[in-house]
Scaffold this active site. Structure first.
Site, PDB file in Angstrom:
ATOM      1  N   ASP A   3      43.366  40.794  34.485  1.00 53.04           N
ATOM      2  CA  ASP A   3      41.959  41.157  34.364  1.00 53.04           C
ATOM      3  C   ASP A   3      41.879  42.685  34.389  1.00 53.04           C
ATOM      4  OD1 ASP A   3      39.112  40.886  34.454  1.00 53.04           O
ATOM      5  OD2 ASP A   3      39.214  41.259  36.605  1.00 53.04           O
ATOM      6  N   ASP A 202      40.709  39.189  40.240  1.00 56.13           N
ATOM      7  CA  ASP A 202      40.084  39.420  41.546  1.00 56.13           C
ATOM      8  C   ASP A 202      38.711  38.791  41.702  1.00 56.13           C
ATOM      9  OD1 ASP A 202      38.689  41.180  39.796  1.00 56.13           O
ATOM     10  OD2 ASP A 202      38.099  42.396  41.526  1.00 56.13           O
ATOM     11  N   ASP A 206      37.678  34.814  37.306  1.00 58.21           N
ATOM     12  CA  ASP A 206      39.114  34.650  37.062  1.00 58.21           C
ATOM     13  C   ASP A 206      39.669  33.366  37.690  1.00 58.21           C
ATOM     14  OD1 ASP A 206      39.336  37.217  35.803  1.00 58.21           O
ATOM     15  OD2 ASP A 206      39.231  38.131  37.789  1.00 58.21           O
TER      16      ASP A 206
END
Length: 314
Positions: A3, A202, A206
């Site tokens: 990410d 995080d 996700d």
């Protein structure tokens, strides 16, 4: 697969600028966006709320708050229907962006994340938030490349912003403005191609991909949902921990093989002697006392070998 916000970047974005595109002034655009964003846990939302409070703007309570799964948020403020998010959310709601995309692309080309604010289906402004890259990220990614690990960035941010970050970090494969289900689909696609996939993230968005990946890696500075979905958490949120974890894992497997070899050699020699295979030829039998000592020494050797792993965590 990584990410961007809070993973490659600090995750503590700083408010950058406002562009009002309708009859509202900049402070009112910021006030409305911050009022809506009070219900969001995203780092970008926190930056907007913090900027509004620094300007002493009075925020209103948002009702009917909805998170748009990585593309933005919606809600009602003072009986006005508000939407704040990326291009995908605006398209989903049928909001015309007009010529604003040109200015948005200019901001994204400088590494900023741009969010559109729509009131009652009409675009009223854009808000730009910048999030610096973590100082440890380039070193962490290079250590993975040295180990022949392929790196892919998948982020909900705009493609131009993602490309700017990717250029700074020499990442060749990027996917911008992806929703949580699209991150999940990307992990699944890579797995079906025969790859072993580690997902690093995080946020709540996700979580599905973290759970699906062969190895889910959450940042300790992120959300509880991300950490509970992953198998591994980097407590300090430092990506260099991935290289350390990989090194430790390889050393652990190597240590296990060594211990299995020790056990095999010990048993292949000790068991036949204890069974009396040498007695007809030499009259040797293994004393129970000697067998007990040998067994203890065997366990001690395996444990001592395993304790060497402590040096691999540095």
């Amino acid at each position: 697969m990584v990410d961007k916000t809070g993973t490659l970047t600090e995750g503590r974005p700083a408010f950058s600028s406002i562009i009002a595109t309708a009859d509202l002034d900049e402070n009112e655009v910021l006030r409305l966006a911050a009022s809506l964003d009070q219900g969001s846990e995203h780092p970008l939302a926190d930056a907007i709320v913090r900027a509004a409070r620094e300007r002493d703007l009075v925020l209103d309570k948002a009702e009917n708050f909805e998170s748009g799964s990585g593309i933005g948020v919606r809600g009602t403020v003072n009986q006005q229907s508000l939407a704040l998010g990326n291009t995908a959310l605006m398209k989903q709601l049928g909001v015309s962006l007009g010529d604003s995309n040109t200015e948005a692309e200019r901001l994204r080309a400088q590494g900023a994340s741009v969010m559109y604010l729509a009131v009652d289906g009409r675009l009223v402004g854009m808000l730009a938030v910048a999030d610096p890259i973590k100082a440890s990220t380039p070193e962490a990614l290079q250590s993975l490349r040295d180990r022949k690990v392929r790196i892919i960035m998948a982020t909900g941010d705009g493609v131009t912003t993602a490309k700017w970050v990717a250029d700074q970090l020499n990442i060749d494969e990027i996917h911008g403005e992806v929703k949580p289900d699209e991150k999940l689909a990307l992990v699944d696609k890579l797995q079906r191609e025969g790859h072993v996939v580690a997902m690093v993230g995080d946020g709540i968005n996700d979580a599905p991909a973290l759970a699906k990946a062969d190895v889910g890696i959450a940042m300790g500075t992120g959300t509880d949902v991300a950490m509970s979905s992953a198998q591994l958490t980097l407590v300090k949120g430092d990506l260099r921990g991935i290289a350390t974890a990989r090194k430790l894992s390889e050393a652990t497997v190597r240590n296990m093989k060594q211990n299995l070899l020790f056990a095999f050699l010990y048993n292949s020699m000790g068991v036949p002697i204890a069974a009396g295979v040498l007695y007809p030829l030499t009259g040797w039998l293994l004393s129970p006392m000697i067998a007990a000592v040998a067994m203890s020494l065997s366990s001690a050797s395996v444990i001592s070998n395993a304790l060497r792993l402590r040096g691999q965590t540095i």
